[in-house]
Write an enzyme that holds these catalytic residues in place. Structure first.
Site, PDB file in Angstrom:
ATOM      1  N   ASP A  73       0.837  -1.208   0.000  1.00 23.94           N
ATOM      2  CA  ASP A  73       0.000   0.000   0.000  1.00 23.94           C
ATOM      3  C   ASP A  73       0.873   1.260   0.000  1.00 23.94           C
ATOM      4  OD1 ASP A  73      -2.289   1.501   0.028  1.00 23.94           O
ATOM      5  OD2 ASP A  73      -2.696   1.242   2.159  1.00 23.94           O
ATOM      6  N   ASN A 125     -10.401  -2.879  -6.728  1.00 22.28           N
ATOM      7  CA  ASN A 125      -9.525  -1.937  -7.441  1.00 22.28           C
ATOM      8  C   ASN A 125     -10.004  -1.612  -8.858  1.00 22.28           C
ATOM      9  OD1 ASN A 125      -6.449  -3.199  -5.912  1.00 22.28           O
ATOM     10  ND2 ASN A 125      -7.708  -1.456  -5.330  1.00 22.28           N
TER      11      ASN A 125
END
Ligand code: FPP
Length: 233
Positions: free
Chosen positions: A20, A68
């Site tokens: 991340d 996503n």
């Protein structure tokens, strides 16, 4: 003690990464988010090689979640291009058995074909790399249960579910590392993480390095894993 000795002594066989912070890394440099993913892909290659070098048998990375796909088209396409470029060069990674966990074939026909070809080409190699692509932890469990139902099962055990997960053949992750200064699990390896140790790094993924892996591994080695039991005296 060397880091390789620490890995061996601590019993660390499977490490997983929630990569991340690519977007924030880019924003801090006034770059487009795609530049963060590009640097993140370089980091990914280095970290996978390093984990293999220090004797960890299995590595799992969260490259693309089922959620996503909601990102802007140009960002999604940039991630797909990086992935396809990596697949092109991946057969050079001689010892790695690749598995794409999730439903990559639902992304594009090309991704489905190329991921499957790489899995077939690298089957049986000693070091396992799971790349989570179009992956969701809840969907993985639902998928496992549906397979068991299709097999005609009326009652099931925990081992039955484990045997139908995308990660079958791998031990559960001993250590899950999340970068980017966030402390969520984000639908990653929900079944497998029951007894995983978690390590959170404030670094953005593109800045994560081998020395950060060392810090996480040393931290892991100092933990007392009790698996719900008591410390051995
Ligand atoms: C999370 O950062 C990262 C992703 C959603 C994509 C991860 C992709 C790569 C590391 C590159 C491609 C991978 C391979 C396997 C070649 P974010 O974008 O959510 O960052 P932010 O929270 O700072 O916005």
């Amino acid at each position: 003690m060397s880091i390789t000795e620490i890995v061996e002594k601590s019993g660390l066989k499977h490490i997983a990464f929630i990569m991340d912070g690519n977007g924030r890394w880019a924003r801090e440099r006034s770059l487009p988010r795609e530049a963060g993913h590009k640097k993140g892909a370089e980091t990914f290659k280095q970290i996978v090689r390093y984990c293999k070098k220090i004797g960890i048998d299995c590595c799992t990375v969260y490259a693309f979640s089922t959620e996503n796909i909601k990102r802007p088209r140009h960002e999604v396409e940039a991630i797909f291009s990086l992935l396809l470029a990596y697949i092109e060069e991946a057969s050079d990674e001689k010892d790695i058995e690749f598995r794409f966990i999730g439903e990559p074939a639902q992304l594009t026909e090309n991704i489905g074909r190329k991921t499957k070809a790489l899995e077939d080409e690298t089957r049986g190699r000693p070091y396992r790399l799971n790349i989570a692509l179009n992956y969701g932890g809840r969907a993985e469990i639902v998928n496992a249960v549906n397979e068991l139902l299709r097999d005609g099962r009326e009652s099931i055990t925990e081992d039955d579910i484990s045997s139908k997960l995308y990660t079958k053949g791998c031990p559960d992750p001993d250590l899950i590392v999340r970068t980017g200064n966030e402390t969520r699990v984000s639908n990653f390896l929900l079944w497998q993480c029951a007894y995983s140790e978690f390590y959170f790094s404030e670094k953005m993924w593109p800045d994560f390095s081998a020395s950060d892996v060392d810090l996480a591994v040393r931290d892991f080695a100092g933990r007392s894993r009790r698996w719900g039991g008591l410390d051995k005296k």
